[in-house]
Design a protein around this motif. Structure first.
Motif, PDB file in Angstrom:
ATOM      1  N   TRP A 100     -26.820 -11.528  38.855  1.00  0.00           N
ATOM      2  CA  TRP A 100     -25.599 -10.865  38.410  1.00  0.00           C
ATOM      3  C   TRP A 100     -24.380 -11.442  39.122  1.00  0.00           C
ATOM      4  CZ3 TRP A 100     -24.364  -5.028  39.443  1.00  0.00           C
ATOM      5  CH2 TRP A 100     -23.319  -4.633  38.624  1.00  0.00           C
ATOM      6  N   ASN A 156     -23.649 -14.865  37.671  1.00  0.00           N
ATOM      7  CA  ASN A 156     -22.986 -14.734  36.371  1.00  0.00           C
ATOM      8  C   ASN A 156     -21.523 -14.336  36.536  1.00  0.00           C
ATOM      9  OD1 ASN A 156     -25.012 -15.504  34.651  1.00  0.00           O
ATOM     10  ND2 ASN A 156     -25.723 -13.439  34.241  1.00  0.00           N
ATOM     11  N   LEU A 190     -22.402  -8.354  33.581  1.00  0.00           N
ATOM     12  CA  LEU A 190     -23.516  -7.472  33.237  1.00  0.00           C
ATOM     13  C   LEU A 190     -23.835  -7.562  31.741  1.00  0.00           C
ATOM     14  CD1 LEU A 190     -25.524  -5.277  34.093  1.00  0.00           C
ATOM     15  CD2 LEU A 190     -23.741  -3.605  33.614  1.00  0.00           C
ATOM     16  N   GLY A 199     -25.518 -10.867  30.961  1.00  0.00           N
ATOM     17  CA  GLY A 199     -26.903 -10.845  31.431  1.00  0.00           C
ATOM     18  C   GLY A 199     -27.814 -10.027  30.533  1.00  0.00           C
TER      19      GLY A 199
END
Length: 119
Positions: free
Chosen positions: A7, A10, A37, A40
């Motif tokens: 996370w 990303n 989020l 993902g």
């Protein structure tokens, strides 16, 4: 711990992408974290289904449709998160491309090292 690291990678990749491309805007930390989020979750849940469904057209286009698919998923994440915006579909495709390259590089450098056993 791997989920949290993924996370964070990303989020960092989305930040770099927003800084590099004029067509990708992330306004605020909440949008950055929410965008990471959303990307993902979309990659984990929606991408496998879409890859299976669009496999014939991906083969016909010699894999080029995969760029369009990544752009669609990037656009979907931007449409779900307030403060995360794209200026057109070309920005979505380029944003997805830049983000995947940056995330891959970050994952390589942040990968935990394996312990070597004494021989």
């Amino acid at each position: 711990m791997n989920l949290l690291r993924s996370w964070a990678v990303n989020a960092a990749a989305l930040y770099v992408t927003a800084r590099l491309l004029d067509g990708v805007r992330v306004e605020g930390v909440e949008a950055l974290i929410g965008g990471a989020l959303a990307i993902g979750l979309i990659n984990a849940l929606v991408r496998p289904i879409l890859r299976f469904v669009t496999f014939p057209i991906t083969v016909l286009t010699l894999g080029l449709f995969y760029f369009v698919l990544n752009g669609l998923m990037f656009h979907l994440a931007a449409s779900l998160i307030p403060g995360f915006a794209l200026e057109g579909f070309v920005a979505a495709i380029l944003g997805a491309l830049v983000m995947s390259v940056v995330a891959t590089v970050l994952h390589v450098f942040l990968k935990p090292r394996k312990k070597q056993r004494d021989r």
